[in-house]
Each structure stands twice: as C-alpha cells, then as structure tokens.
Design a protein around this motif. Structure first.
Motif, PDB file in Angstrom:
ATOM      1  N   TYR A  90       0.847  -1.187   0.000  1.00 50.33           N
ATOM      2  CA  TYR A  90       0.000   0.000   0.000  1.00 50.33           C
ATOM      3  C   TYR A  90       0.882   1.235   0.000  1.00 50.33           C
ATOM      4  CZ  TYR A  90       0.931  -1.144   4.909  1.00 50.33           C
ATOM      5  OH  TYR A  90       1.539  -1.511   6.083  1.00 50.33           O
ATOM      6  N   GLU A  91       0.265   2.356  -0.366  1.00 47.72           N
ATOM      7  CA  GLU A  91       0.999   3.617  -0.395  1.00 47.72           C
ATOM      8  C   GLU A  91       1.037   4.243   0.987  1.00 47.72           C
ATOM      9  OE1 GLU A  91       0.163   6.528  -3.450  1.00 47.72           O
ATOM     10  OE2 GLU A  91      -0.301   4.938  -4.887  1.00 47.72           O
ATOM     11  N   VAL A  92       2.173   4.845   1.293  1.00 50.33           N
ATOM     12  CA  VAL A  92       2.336   5.636   2.514  1.00 50.33           C
ATOM     13  C   VAL A  92       2.895   6.993   2.079  1.00 50.33           C
ATOM     14  CG1 VAL A  92       2.598   3.668   4.066  1.00 50.33           C
ATOM     15  CG2 VAL A  92       4.617   4.595   2.948  1.00 50.33           C
ATOM     16  N   VAL A 103       5.141   6.805  -1.350  1.00 50.68           N
ATOM     17  CA  VAL A 103       5.983   5.616  -1.232  1.00 50.68           C
ATOM     18  C   VAL A 103       5.105   4.366  -1.262  1.00 50.68           C
ATOM     19  CG1 VAL A 103       7.616   4.417   0.285  1.00 50.68           C
ATOM     20  CG2 VAL A 103       7.632   6.916   0.192  1.00 50.68           C
ATOM     21  N   MET A 104       5.564   3.326  -1.974  1.00 51.40           N
ATOM     22  CA  MET A 104       4.880   2.027  -1.955  1.00 51.40           C
ATOM     23  C   MET A 104       5.643   1.128  -0.994  1.00 51.40           C
ATOM     24  SD  MET A 104       2.341   0.200  -3.142  1.00 51.40           S
ATOM     25  CE  MET A 104       1.779   0.787  -4.744  1.00 51.40           C
ATOM     26  N   LEU A 105       4.915   0.548  -0.048  1.00 49.23           N
ATOM     27  CA  LEU A 105       5.496  -0.320   0.976  1.00 49.23           C
ATOM     28  C   LEU A 105       4.918  -1.720   0.839  1.00 49.23           C
ATOM     29  CD1 LEU A 105       6.945  -0.898   3.741  1.00 49.23           C
ATOM     30  CD2 LEU A 105       4.895   0.022   4.847  1.00 49.23           C
ATOM     31  N   GLY A 106       5.806  -2.722   0.783  1.00 43.24           N
ATOM     32  CA  GLY A 106       5.383  -4.117   0.764  1.00 43.24           C
ATOM     33  C   GLY A 106       5.793  -4.787   2.068  1.00 43.24           C
ATOM     34  N   GLN A 112       7.306  -8.207   8.165  1.00 47.41           N
ATOM     35  CA  GLN A 112       8.665  -7.870   7.712  1.00 47.41           C
ATOM     36  C   GLN A 112       8.580  -7.142   6.377  1.00 47.41           C
ATOM     37  OE1 GLN A 112      11.932 -10.778   8.210  1.00 47.41           O
ATOM     38  NE2 GLN A 112      12.178 -10.641   5.998  1.00 47.41           N
ATOM     39  N   VAL A 113       9.381  -6.086   6.222  1.00 48.48           N
ATOM     40  CA  VAL A 113       9.385  -5.295   4.995  1.00 48.48           C
ATOM     41  C   VAL A 113       9.941  -6.135   3.840  1.00 48.48           C
ATOM     42  CG1 VAL A 113      10.297  -3.251   3.811  1.00 48.48           C
ATOM     43  CG2 VAL A 113       9.648  -3.108   6.231  1.00 48.48           C
ATOM     44  N   LEU A 114       9.154  -6.218   2.766  1.00 46.48           N
ATOM     45  CA  LEU A 114       9.584  -6.913   1.551  1.00 46.48           C
ATOM     46  C   LEU A 114      10.236  -5.952   0.570  1.00 46.48           C
ATOM     47  CD1 LEU A 114       6.427  -9.140   1.053  1.00 46.48           C
ATOM     48  CD2 LEU A 114       8.717  -9.936   1.674  1.00 46.48           C
ATOM     49  N   GLY A 115       9.819  -4.704   0.622  1.00 46.00           N
ATOM     50  CA  GLY A 115      10.379  -3.715  -0.289  1.00 46.00           C
ATOM     51  C   GLY A 115       9.738  -2.360  -0.091  1.00 46.00           C
ATOM     52  N   VAL A 116      10.488  -1.331  -0.441  1.00 47.65           N
ATOM     53  CA  VAL A 116      10.006   0.046  -0.381  1.00 47.65           C
ATOM     54  C   VAL A 116      10.466   0.738  -1.666  1.00 47.65           C
ATOM     55  CG1 VAL A 116      10.144   2.257   0.839  1.00 47.65           C
ATOM     56  CG2 VAL A 116      10.165   0.130   2.144  1.00 47.65           C
ATOM     57  N   ARG A 182       7.757   4.100   8.625  1.00 47.10           N
ATOM     58  CA  ARG A 182       7.430   3.765  10.015  1.00 47.10           C
ATOM     59  C   ARG A 182       5.912   3.835  10.229  1.00 47.10           C
ATOM     60  NH1 ARG A 182      10.006   7.732  13.019  1.00 47.10           N
ATOM     61  NH2 ARG A 182       8.093   8.900  13.104  1.00 47.10           N
ATOM     62  N   GLY A 183       5.285   4.869   9.691  1.00 48.66           N
ATOM     63  CA  GLY A 183       3.821   4.985   9.799  1.00 48.66           C
ATOM     64  C   GLY A 183       3.117   3.827   9.116  1.00 48.66           C
ATOM     65  N   GLY A 184       3.653   3.401   7.968  1.00 52.44           N
ATOM     66  CA  GLY A 184       3.085   2.255   7.263  1.00 52.44           C
ATOM     67  C   GLY A 184       3.224   0.973   8.053  1.00 52.44           C
TER      68      GLY A 184
END
Length: 199
Positions: A90-92, A103-106, A112-116, A182-184
C-alpha cells in the motif's frame, strides 16, 4: 458594425465548438490507453515490493480499501499463494523538503518489509532524489526490517537517534521517507488481523 460583431461571434463559436468536439473525441480515443498505462505502472510498482515467488494471484485484482491513522483512505493490494495471504502492499506518505513523497510499501504476513519504492516526489535533483532506487541503494535498506528486529523508536534518521543514514545537506528528505515507512509499519501492526486474514 453590428453585423461584423455577429459574424465574428459566429466564427468564434464555430471554432470553439470544433475544437471542443476534437478534444472530446481525442479524450475518448485515448482513455483506454491511459487506463492501461496506469494499470501497467501500478503492476510494476507492486512487483518491486511484492516478489513474484510469494503470490500466484493478480495483485491489482485483489485490493481492499482501508483508512489509515490520519483518516486517509488507502488501497491495500494483497498477495496470495494457494489462497493464503502472504503479503500486502500500500501507499504511505511523507513530507519532504519540496512537498509530499509517495511511497509504496510491501510487507509480508509476519510484518517484515519486503520492499520500499518511492512513487513520486518533488525533491531536489542530485540531492534529495537519492531516495529513488535508480539513483542509489538507500531505499533498499528497509528490506528485511520489522518491529521485531528494529524497535519502533529506532525508525528514524541517525540525526534523530535512529539507524537510517541521512544525505549531506538533505536530512528532510530521508526523514520524510523513514517517517512514512514507520507509519506504514504502524498501520500494519494495528491492522494485522484484517490485512492478513483471507476472505
């Protein structure tokens, strides 16, 4: 004199009608291409933050709409494998030196973060644009992080007591991205059940 004004008005009206019709026809002729291009861009952005090996569904065909902490409506795209949700994207949004940074956050199902990836910004070329993956690897440092392996209070730039590098002369830009991510992650933590529950 009156007749000349009337003729000029009719000619002007005919030109306006003709150009207006031409614009309407052009819009109709290109709207499918524009929509296809927007879909292609969305799929490309999602592919960068949700790896192919974690899903067997079409990411753009499986969205849900939620509201984030700021009351902003966001679209969450879900990755599924064998029907089970394996990740979401989703976008943050963050505030940079020159305005909003999208920013797109996966994130995988465990948090766990997959990608930004940065989708859009107006930061200074050669300085703040180092947040783009094509300009440097700074944005890749989020991959693999979670609140389990990096406590919430450390999700800041080093100047603010965190772990993320800032750029010389451009602290505001990376601070905006880190704050957005961080918010995402806080959004994911607060809504994990809904985000990872298959329907």
């Amino acid at each position: 004199m009156k007749q000349n004004s009337m003729i000029h008005g009719l000619v002007l009206g005919a030109f306006c009608l003709g150009f207006g019709s031409l614009l309407a026809l052009t819009n109709d002729a290109t709207k499918n291409d524009v929509a296809a291009r927007a879909l292609e861009d969305k799929q490309n952005s999602l592919a960068q933050v949700l790896p192919d090996d974690i899903h067997d569904n079409s990411l753009v065909a499986d969205p849900i709409t939620m509201t984030n902490q700021q009351g902003r409506e966001i679209t969450v795209f879900r990755a599924r494998k064998a029907g089970k949700i394996t990740g979401v994207a989703y976008e943050v949004y963050g505030s940079g030196y020159s305005g909003e940074i999208r920013v797109m956050l996966g994130v995988d199902a465990t948090g766990q973060v997959l990608g930004v990836r940065v989708l859009a910004h107006k930061e200074t070329p050669g300085l703040g644009d180092k947040i783009e993956v094509k300009k440097g690897d700074w944005i890749l440092r989020f991959t693999g992080l979670s609140f389990e392996n990096l406590p919430l209070e450390r999700w800041k730039v080093k100047k603010d007591g965190g772990v993320f590098d800032q750029f010389a002369g451009a602290t505001i830009t990376p601070r905006g991205v880190v704050t957005a991510v961080r918010g995402g992650m806080e959004f994911f933590a607060a809504n994990k059940g809904k985000l990872t529950e298959a329907d």
